[in-house]
Design a protein around this motif. Structure first.
Motif, PDB file in Angstrom:
ATOM      1  N   ALA A 318      92.451  -0.293  29.262  1.00  0.00           N
ATOM      2  CA  ALA A 318      91.591  -1.476  29.217  1.00  0.00           C
ATOM      3  C   ALA A 318      90.823  -1.552  27.899  1.00  0.00           C
ATOM      4  O   ALA A 318      90.597  -2.634  27.366  1.00  0.00           O
ATOM      5  CB  ALA A 318      90.621  -1.454  30.399  1.00  0.00           C
ATOM      6  N   SER A 319      90.447  -0.410  27.365  1.00  0.00           N
ATOM      7  CA  SER A 319      89.725  -0.377  26.092  1.00  0.00           C
ATOM      8  C   SER A 319      90.653  -0.696  24.922  1.00  0.00           C
ATOM      9  O   SER A 319      90.256  -1.381  23.973  1.00  0.00           O
ATOM     10  CB  SER A 319      89.071   0.996  25.895  1.00  0.00           C
ATOM     11  N   ILE A 320      91.879  -0.206  24.987  1.00  0.00           N
ATOM     12  CA  ILE A 320      92.861  -0.530  23.950  1.00  0.00           C
ATOM     13  C   ILE A 320      93.140  -2.026  23.933  1.00  0.00           C
ATOM     14  O   ILE A 320      93.268  -2.651  22.863  1.00  0.00           O
ATOM     15  CB  ILE A 320      94.157   0.282  24.165  1.00  0.00           C
ATOM     16  N   GLU A 321      93.195  -2.626  25.107  1.00  0.00           N
ATOM     17  CA  GLU A 321      93.392  -4.079  25.183  1.00  0.00           C
ATOM     18  C   GLU A 321      92.245  -4.843  24.526  1.00  0.00           C
ATOM     19  O   GLU A 321      92.424  -5.948  24.016  1.00  0.00           O
ATOM     20  CB  GLU A 321      93.543  -4.503  26.649  1.00  0.00           C
ATOM     21  N   LYS A 322      91.066  -4.240  24.518  1.00  0.00           N
ATOM     22  CA  LYS A 322      89.894  -4.867  23.910  1.00  0.00           C
ATOM     23  C   LYS A 322      89.762  -4.560  22.420  1.00  0.00           C
ATOM     24  O   LYS A 322      88.810  -4.997  21.773  1.00  0.00           O
ATOM     25  CB  LYS A 322      88.619  -4.426  24.635  1.00  0.00           C
ATOM     26  N   VAL A 351      85.457   2.514  27.901  1.00  0.00           N
ATOM     27  CA  VAL A 351      85.274   3.927  27.575  1.00  0.00           C
ATOM     28  C   VAL A 351      83.910   4.193  26.941  1.00  0.00           C
ATOM     29  O   VAL A 351      83.493   5.362  26.832  1.00  0.00           O
ATOM     30  CB  VAL A 351      86.382   4.461  26.630  1.00  0.00           C
ATOM     31  N   PHE A 352      83.209   3.163  26.537  1.00  0.00           N
ATOM     32  CA  PHE A 352      81.839   3.315  26.033  1.00  0.00           C
ATOM     33  C   PHE A 352      80.836   3.160  27.166  1.00  0.00           C
ATOM     34  O   PHE A 352      79.852   3.894  27.242  1.00  0.00           O
ATOM     35  CB  PHE A 352      81.551   2.274  24.947  1.00  0.00           C
ATOM     36  N   LYS A 353      81.096   2.241  28.065  1.00  0.00           N
ATOM     37  CA  LYS A 353      80.121   1.909  29.111  1.00  0.00           C
ATOM     38  C   LYS A 353      80.201   2.817  30.322  1.00  0.00           C
ATOM     39  O   LYS A 353      79.186   3.084  30.971  1.00  0.00           O
ATOM     40  CB  LYS A 353      80.319   0.456  29.556  1.00  0.00           C
ATOM     41  N   LYS A 354      81.406   3.277  30.655  1.00  0.00           N
ATOM     42  CA  LYS A 354      81.588   4.043  31.888  1.00  0.00           C
ATOM     43  C   LYS A 354      81.770   5.524  31.592  1.00  0.00           C
ATOM     44  O   LYS A 354      82.067   5.926  30.470  1.00  0.00           O
ATOM     45  CB  LYS A 354      82.786   3.498  32.672  1.00  0.00           C
ATOM     46  N   GLU A 355      81.589   6.337  32.611  1.00  0.00           N
ATOM     47  CA  GLU A 355      81.768   7.780  32.456  1.00  0.00           C
ATOM     48  C   GLU A 355      83.255   8.108  32.457  1.00  0.00           C
ATOM     49  O   GLU A 355      83.958   7.853  33.440  1.00  0.00           O
ATOM     50  CB  GLU A 355      81.061   8.541  33.577  1.00  0.00           C
TER      51      GLU A 355
END
Length: 450
Positions: A318-322, A351-355
């Protein structure tokens, strides 16, 4: 029936019959009866027993470590280290509890005024799988030294460790009711908390689990201590000692295969040194040996369950998509997740917001000190942060601006028996360890003689 599974090879380890309501009631009554006697024992008596526990941990650490590794996939060398730390904790509280709980005399207009710290009774601990021994010991060692007794609801996946810990305390000479493991699922916890015998609850785990336990305990007006994870930042400033910072940051992220609440999960690099640091960091990560966690040279084992590895993979994708870039790693095979580095991570990415509870590092760059502190504090968690710089005076000043429960300068965040451990925000409340931890579950009693 609770079944434990080896996460490395998928093989069944053991089955455990869950307690029924009648058996739970009997065990709680045993705990209460034991407490009535245990509370009257001397510190010396308690300390002698606790030192014996520490001695057993050291004597049998090879067999204990192998079970821990089999149940949750921790590299066996790190399992040994966990057991040694538990033994250290036992020695610490055996030596220091009398001072931590000594009466405090206070000058008032009265003839005599003092504060005493007295045990409250049976405390329930709900504990996770990632440090199967340490999480339990940092609760039960101070609890027993304070004159309380404990009952444990451990994670189902490490039930063998839970049973073993119970046996260790019995072998050390503690009465049966001082520490009991309950072979139960999560569905049995609410009724246990509601039982009048339980006086307080401590939980280490997820936010939903903590919220559920705190809600039930709150309705009964029972105290709780919650440690609910973290999203720690590792901040490397341009004047840092790069080589030593790399060593600390690699250990902070990848120890225990990244499955730690105090792991450094967000790597914040000042722009001037970002390229050099990332290169050295990546080279170090490439040397980490993955493999069978029972092998001596393995540093990266497997994650405790496949669904946990899948969750981490989803956060990564999901982070790579962003817009995040896959700098290194990124592959998964069942419970194995390769050491992974994502760069160009921004504050709106998962990956920044969640653990991220596994071997994945999220890298972000910053320009100035003020931006770094904003990034550190841009989290609902508040467990800890690490700052790397040679300007110690400035780091102490910046530490005061960070909202977390701990700030370590030129060192990864770590727990220490003599220092309080706990967080802010959704990382929980209350403190474990040190004199602050042992005083969480006592009656702080005021005594005045006129």
């Amino acid at each position: 029936m609770i079944t434990t599974i080896n996460p490395y090879n998928g093989k069944e380890l053991q089955q455990y019959q869950e307690l029924n309501k009648k058996e739970i009631k009997a065990k709680l009554e045993t705990a209460q009866k034991t407490f009535e006697d245990w509370r009257t024992t001397s510190f010396e008596h308690r300390a002698n027993h606790l030192r014996k526990v520490g001695a057993l941990l050291r004597k049998n650490k090879e067999s204990y470590a192998k079970l821990m590794t089999a149940e949750m996939g921790k590299p066996v060398s790190q399992s040994r280290g966990e057991l040694e730390k538990c033994a250290w904790l036992c020695d610490h509280y055996a030596a220091n509890a009398p001072g931590y709980l000594a009466k405090e005399h206070i000058e008032t207009e009265h003839f005599k005024s003092y504060v005493s710290y007295e045990p409250i009774g049976v405390v329930l601990a709900v504990m996770p799988w990632n440090y199967p021994f340490w999480q339990v010991f940092r609760f039960i060692a101070p609890a027993l030294m304070a004159g309380n007794v404990g009952v444990l609801k451990h994670a189902s996946s490490v039930m063998g460790c839970a049973e073993l810990i119970q046996d260790i305390f019995l072998e050390a000479g503690f009465p049966e009711g001082c520490f009991q493991n309950f072979v139960i699922g999560s569905d049995a916890v609410e009724a246990i908390i509601e039982n009048d015998i339980i006086k307080a609850v401590t939980l280490t785990g997820s936010k939903p689990a903590g919220a559920a336990v705190a809600s039930t305990a709150g309705k009964q007006i029972k105290k709780t201590v919650l440690e609910l994870g973290g999203n720690n930042a590792l901040v490397v400033f341009k004047d840092a000692n790069i080589d030593s910072a790399v060593e600390e940051c690699v250990a902070a992220r990848f120890q225990n295969t990244g499955q730690s609440c105090i792991a450094g999960k967000r790597l914040l690099l000042q722009e001037e040194i970002a390229e050099e640091f990332l290169d050295k960091f990546t080279q170090k990560v490439k040397t980490l040996v993955s493999g069978d966690p029972q092998e001596e040279n393995t540093y990266i084992g497997v994650m405790a369950r496949e669904d946990l590895a899948e969750e981490l993979e989803d956060l990564m994708n999901a982070s790579i998509e962003k817009g995040a870039e896959l700098h290194y790693g990124g592959s998964r095979d069942k419970t194995y997740f390769a050491p992974t580095i994502l760069t160009n991570v921004t504050a709106d990415m998962p990956v920044f917001k969640k653990e991220t509870f596994g071997p994945l590092m999220a890298v972000t760059t910053f320009k100035a000190d003020e931006e770094a502190i904003r990034l550190v504090n841009n989290s609902k968690f508040g467990l800890g942060a690490s700052l790397f710089s040679t300007d110690l005076k400035k780091m102490e000043e910046l530490a005061a601006q960070i909202k977390d429960g701990a700030v370590y300068i030129n060192h990864k965040v770590a727990s220490h028996p003599a220092l309080p451990f706990g967080g802010t925000g959704i990382s929980g409340y209350g403190r474990e360890l040190s004199h602050y931890g042992i005083r969480e579950f006592v009656n702080i009693k005021t005594v005045v003689i006129a």
